[in-house]
Design an enzyme around this catalytic site. Structure first.
Site, PDB file in Angstrom:
ATOM      1  N   GLU A 221       4.943 -16.875  49.786  1.00 24.47           N
ATOM      2  CA  GLU A 221       4.784 -16.230  48.264  1.00 24.47           C
ATOM      3  C   GLU A 221       5.485 -16.897  47.059  1.00 24.47           C
ATOM      4  OE1 GLU A 221       5.898 -12.043  48.877  1.00 24.47           O
ATOM      5  OE2 GLU A 221       5.866 -12.894  50.698  1.00 24.47           O
TER       6      GLU A 221
ATOM      7  N   GLU B 210      13.348 -15.000  58.116  1.00 22.95           N
ATOM      8  CA  GLU B 210      12.790 -14.171  57.609  1.00 22.95           C
ATOM      9  C   GLU B 210      12.613 -12.774  58.327  1.00 22.95           C
ATOM     10  OE1 GLU B 210       8.697 -11.918  55.400  1.00 22.95           O
ATOM     11  OE2 GLU B 210       8.040 -13.678  56.741  1.00 22.95           O
TER      12      GLU B 210
END
Length: 864
Positions: A455, A747
């Site tokens: 992202e 993450e």
């Protein structure tokens, strides 16, 4: 004579997102041997003199030299101390640049595109002009762009800044850069060329990979100014006489990658530039630029069965590859980048695809560079209009055999000054700290991103969680100031803060994901980050600048609590429900181990008032502290802070003092945010330890509370339990990441599962906030006054560690802490910089106040 003040630094303070009211400021360390300052004097070589000012202030002393454009001067500092008057410091450069539209004679120009290529396949363009130059002394280049630019004078690249002009909220403002190019020019004709690519402006950005988010036409503005006897003259400026052509860079996209054909280096088909009507503020950058900061030699280059070469850098980074051997003319090399290898030992990137509800199918990763060789000996490929998050790269198409000498990993990020180093007796903990540092480095590419591959978005929650840790490791003040200005510009009129900044429309308030903005813990960054940075640096101007955005956000949260009610609540409202924030969307704890989002519609509508109300209290209480420093009326915010805490207690604390939400995260917040009554703290902390035991000795916290978990346990007296969690080596845990090959923080706790399959991003720094526990509790360094003017050193040994050390370069100088346990007991060494004082607290409770200098303290061991 006493030596000179040292380490003089400059910052731009005050002002707003558009540069109005900005002022340069200088900071310094006292000369060696001095312990306190009584006065200072700052002068510039063009006439400014502060005169002797009676003050012990050493940080962010403003120098009013931005009174006119193109003012360039050098400032020096001298001080009076307990040892007398010092020598003058080395000079530091202050430059005002072009302050407003009236200072520009250059026009905005663009390129002629009869058919605009699709996103990810758009070329970089040359823009060119010639300028005749006589004898000049000082010559400066001012440049900005909608897109990314590189400038060349007579074929030589100007400067070392990458990805300029940087990522801002392009709908409102764009940054300019300033270069001293006197040495680049020669008498007579000179050629000015600029290579211009899409960048963040109209390239693919964010999770949806949406393009043309800020505009559809790239543009350039350039001005070359020279100092003359009667002032300044403009030698060259963009305008209708410039020409443009497509370049050898056939495609340049930050996410997709870069594609070049080196056989097309000689541009042809020049056409007149196109005038662009651009209505956007051009501002200075208050942050350091992005640069190539380190080269990594691969640990291995392996030949795969299909003939491709697999490059292993040994470290997950943000950046690109530099390839020296491009093969014969016509050879096309394809470079694919990723973070993980599949079971066959080949590159795998499927875990980094983007799967969103509104997409018909997941989006692939991208990160593919292509170069076609011109067969020129010594030719080097190095893409500079893209970056990649990767450890591994697969290179296809080379007819020969590539080796480690043919490929270099180039680390690219904002050129931040390192300020923190940690070491200890446990090699695993040291590797964890290194992974945190590398994860931060991978996500400070002009903005604080969530990840450098998938992202690359400036998610607000990530910096809210991690800013204190970042400030202990690097000088992130200017970097954060620059980004927080875009957060404020993205803020909606009603105070709602966007999930990310700069916020592209596709993920902003007018896009399909608008309902996801305004989340507690994310929007609170406009309160928390300025406060945390003030504690780290002592820059009061950042609090003043952030006050409007912070108060608007709190008013948004107050209305959310007072004017709405979650659909699941029926019956008469409780007395304190005015302060119970149970409306709107919130990400909540996010990514707790074993907690699946499941039905996203249900997740969106779930009541997350336990989290949101806690943050309403915390931000209101923080605004009270900020407002008192700024001289603001804080009575309203004190009432909100008290009301939100009472509402949280009424809703989430049982009559016997236990919490109704039986999660580790809820107990962490209850303690860290001071939500429970004092008489309940010990019981709540004990229950937190029980919850860890019930989880098999594992943490079960997610995004918001993981960084607070170990400090909260340690400060509540459960030091051994905190160390046990730190050193847990089965999933979920930090050490499991390392055991499964992590060189950056993941993450997901299970970013690589037991079978070796990757899930999600393997470079997200938020869980790396655990490094604050290493700095503040293992080593024991904690500021007790802004900027470490005073600090406490209170190590909490445990976990079998026999020594630990932390060095932090504070605004007043280097603080060094080192302790060891040996036959002579517990020994602590502390270095206190001039102008500061410290409290030393030994594990046996002994407290000592000390001033500048080197100090040693000892205590029996074990102490209990």
């Amino acid at each position: 004579m006493l030596g000179a003040p040292r380490a003089v630094r400059t910052d731009v303070v005050g002002g707003d997102a558009f540069g109005h009211g900005e002022r340069p400021a200088v900071s310094w360390w006292l000369p060696d041997g001095a312990t306190r300052q009584s006065a200072y004097r700052v002068v510039t070589d063009d006439g400014y003199d502060s005169g002797w000012t009676a003050s012990d202030r050493q940080s962010f002393v403003e120098v009013p030299v931005f009174d006119r454009a193109r003012r360039t001067c050098r400032a020096r500092v001298t001080v009076r101390t307990d040892l007398g008057e010092s020598a003058w410091s080395d000079p530091v450069l202050l430059e005002s640049g072009l302050l407003g539209e009236d200072d520009w004679s250059a026009a905005w120009i663009g390129v002629h595109e009869p058919v605009r290529p699709p996103p990810g396949r758009r070329p970089a363009y040359w823009l060119r002009s010639e300028v005749d130059v006589g004898t000049v002394t000082d010559t400066y280049l001012h440049v900005t762009a909608l897109g990314l630019y590189e400038v060349f004078l007579n074929g030589e690249r100007v400067g070392d800044v990458e990805l300029a002009p940087g990522y801002t909220q392009y709908a409102r403002r764009v940054q300019r850069q300033w270069y001293d190019v006197t040495g680049h020019l020669r008498p007579g004709p000179n050629v000015v060329q600029v290579l211009l690519a899409d960048g963040w402006y109209r390239g693919q950005v964010g999770a949806p990979r949406a393009a043309d988010q800020f505009g559809t036409e790239v543009a350039l503005r350039l001005q070359l100014d020279a100092r003359a006897d009667d002032g300044w003259t403009t030698l060259a400026a963009t305008g209708p006489h410039w020409v443009t052509a497509s370049s050898h860079v056939l495609a340049a996209d930050l996410i997709g990658g870069q594609r070049e054909d080196r056989r097309l280096l000689d541009a042809s088909g020049w056409a007149p530039a196109v005038a662009r009507d651009v209505d956007v503020a051009v501002v200075r950058s208050v942050a350091p630029p992005v640069r190539r900061v380190e080269d990594l030699r691969p640990v291995a280059v392996t030949r795969l069965p299909d003939g491709a070469s697999l490059v292993d850098l040994g470290q997950n980074i943000n950046g690109w590859l530099r390839v020296r051997d491009l093969g014969p003319s016509g050879t096309t090399l394809v470079l694919r980048h990723g973070e993980h290898l599949g079971p066959d030992g080949d590159l795998t990137t499927g875990h980094l695809g983007v799967d969103l509800p509104m997409l018909p199918e997941p989006l692939p990763l991208g990160q593919v560079d292509v170069v076609t060789s011109a067969g020129v000996p010594g030719d080097v490929f190095e893409p500079r209009f893209t970056t990649h998050g990767f450890r591994y790269a697969r290179i296809d198409g080379h007819p020969g055999v590539l080796g480690p000498d043919d490929v270099t990993g180039v680390v690219v990020h904002t050129d931040l000054r390192r300020t923190g180093w940690f070491a200890c007796s446990d090699e695993r903990v040291e590797r964890l700290h290194d992974a945190v540092v590398w994860s931060l480095r991978g996500n400070v590419c002009d903005i604080p991103t969530d990840c450098p591959q998938r992202e690359r978005a400036g998610w607000t929650g990530d910096w809210q969680v991690f800013a204190p840790t970042a400030a202990a490791l690097f000088d992130v003040l200017g970097f954060s100031r620059k980004w927080l200005r875009d957060v404020a510009l993205d803020q909606r009129d009603d105070g709602c803060v966007a999930n990310m900044s700069p916020c592209p429309p596709a993920e902003g308030f007018d896009g399909p994901l608008a309902f996801l903005n305004g989340s507690a813990g994310w929007g609170d960054v406009v309160v928390a980050a300025p406060w945390d940075l003030y504690q780290a640096y002592g820059d009061l101007s950042l609090l003043r600048e952030s006050w409007p955005a912070a108060t608007r956000w709190l008013e948004f949260a107050i209305r959310g609590a007072a004017q709405g009610r979650h659909a699941g609540r029926t019956g008469r409202a409780a007395p304190n429900e005015e302060f119970l924030w149970d409306t709107g969307f919130h990400w909540g704890e996010w990514l707790e181990p074993g907690v699946e989002v499941g039905d996203f519609r249900a997740f969106v509508g779930a009541d997350k008032s336990e989290v949101a109300t806690a943050y309403l209290h915390r931000s209101a209480a923080t605004l009270v502290r900020i407002g008192e420093l700024l001289g603001e009326d804080v009575a309203r915010y004190r009432r909100v802070a008290d009301g939100a805490r009472e509402a949280w207690r009424a809703e989430f604390v049982a009559d016997d003092g236990t919490l109704l939400v039986q999660t580790q995260a809820s107990h962490v917040r209850a303690l860290a945010f001071d939500l429970v009554p004092p008489e309940s703290r010990d019981a709540v902390a004990a229950r937190l330890v029980e919850l860890v035991a019930e989880a098999g000795g594992h943490l079960s916290t997610g995004f918001l509370s993981t960084g607070l978990l170990l400090p909260t346990m340690a400060e509540a007296g459960h030091v051994d339990a905190a160390y046990a969690l730190l050193l847990q080596d089965t999933e979920p845990s930090w050490l499991t990441m390392l055991d499964r090959g992590a060189t950056t923080v993941w993450e997901h706790w299970g970013g690589v599962d037991a079978e070796g399959e990757a899930h999600g991003s393997l470079n997200h720094y938020s869980k790396g906030a655990v490094a604050s526990f290493l700095h503040r509790h293992v080593a024991g360094l904690q500021p007790t006054a802004p900027g470490y003017r005073t600090f406490r050193v209170a190590p909490l040994p445990g976990g079998g560690l026999t020594w630990a050390a932390f060095r932090h370069v504070s605004p007043f100088g280097s603080i060094e802490v080192a302790w060891r346990i040996g036959d002579d007991g517990f020994v602590l060494d502390v270095q206190v910089p001039p102008g500061t004082s410290a409290e030393i607290v030994l594990p046996d409770g002994t407290r000592t106040q000390v001033g500048p200098g080197e100090h040693r303290a000892t205590a029996p061991w074990p102490h209990r």
